[in-house]
Design an enzyme around this catalytic site. Structure first.
Site, PDB file in Angstrom:
ATOM      1  CB  SER A  42      -0.934   0.003   1.215  1.00 25.45           C
ATOM      2  OG  SER A  42      -0.200  -0.114   2.419  1.00 25.45           O
ATOM      3  N   GLY A  79      -1.783  -4.322   0.910  1.00 22.95           N
ATOM      4  CA  GLY A  79      -1.893  -5.512   1.731  1.00 22.95           C
ATOM      5  C   GLY A  79      -0.941  -6.631   1.369  1.00 22.95           C
ATOM      6  CG  ASN A 108       1.013  -5.247   4.483  1.00 20.16           C
ATOM      7  OD1 ASN A 108       0.385  -4.566   5.288  1.00 20.16           O
ATOM      8  ND2 ASN A 108       1.117  -4.913   3.205  1.00 20.16           N
ATOM      9  CG  ASP A 192      -4.598   4.858   7.786  1.00 19.08           C
ATOM     10  OD1 ASP A 192      -3.661   5.667   7.938  1.00 19.08           O
ATOM     11  OD2 ASP A 192      -4.709   4.124   6.783  1.00 19.08           O
ATOM     12  CG  HIS A 195      -1.937   3.433   4.582  1.00 16.10           C
ATOM     13  ND1 HIS A 195      -2.945   2.896   5.370  1.00 16.10           N
ATOM     14  CD2 HIS A 195      -1.376   2.393   3.905  1.00 16.10           C
ATOM     15  CE1 HIS A 195      -2.999   1.593   5.169  1.00 16.10           C
ATOM     16  NE2 HIS A 195      -2.070   1.262   4.289  1.00 16.10           N
TER      17      HIS A 195
END
Length: 219
Positions: A42, A79, A108, A192, A195
């Site tokens: 991402s 992801g 991840n 969030d 990111h």
């Protein structure tokens, strides 16, 4: 026959002289445009960003502005893990035949608590596969927040350097330098808190650019 032989010798001598002076025709002296394949997660897939504002899109713009003949293929998937990248890479190499491969994976893996040894093995396999296909490799390193624990974080960060050194690949030690390690890092992240936001993308590109530019210059 004697005259023809002399002409051939004269042509060869002229070609050698031109080569020594750097005056070979552009077709012989130049090289094909670079083809840069970015395999990431991402952080490279413009997650939560307006299309065309991520660091990979900015890379395309910078290459154009600096008149570097290159095409960028962004094969990043939000992801994705090192295992996912490893499984996808052979088909990507066959399809695109890149001259350069940027590997930006691993974050991840840590978020899911996957074994560090597995992540390391996947990074090594991806690097070997890309090099075997004739591409130069740039490994983009990730570092973890302090809450993951000092020992785990250090062990995780070390795998990128280890694989790069073993495989003689280029390395960006910390992709989010100047983003995640500043006094007020939340200013560089989306809501969030995971990111990076649009403002952070140029910093991320600046972290990648020196190592990638050096690889491109070696073509």
């Amino acid at each position: 026959m004697v005259l023809e032989s002399r002409r051939r010798r004269d042509c060869i001598a002229l070609a050698l002289a031109c080569a020594a002076l750097g005056h070979l025709p552009a077709r012989a002296a130049g090289s094909a445009p670079a083809k840069i394949l970015v395999v990431g997660d991402s952080l490279s897939a413009e997650y939560g960003l307006k299309r065309g504002t991520g660091w990979v899109a900015l890379l395309t713009q910078r290459l154009s502005a600096q008149k570097v003949p290159a095409t960028v293929i962004n094969a990043s998937i939000s992801g994705d893990t090192t295992s996912g990248g490893r499984s996808r890479l052979p088909a990507l190499l066959k399809q695109h035949r890149p001259s350069h491969v940027v590997i930006e994976l691993g974050g991840n893996d840590a978020l899911r608590g996957l074994p560090i040894q597995m992540s390391e093995a996947n990074l090594r396999a991806m690097t070997e596969a890309a090099q075997a296909a004739g591409a130069k490799v740039l490994i983009v390193g990730i570092q973890l927040p302090p809450n993951y624990g000092k020992a785990y974080g250090a062990s995780f960060a070390a795998i990128f350097e280890k694989v790069a050194e073993e495989r003689r690949a280029a390395l960006v030690p910390f992709f989010l330098k100047g983003v995640a390690d500043i006094p007020e890092p939340l200013a560089m992240f989306q809501d969030d808190r995971i990111h990076p936001n649009e403002k952070a993308q140029v910093v991320m590109l600046d972290n990648v650019w020196p190592a990638l530019k050096a690889l491109l210059g070696g073509r």
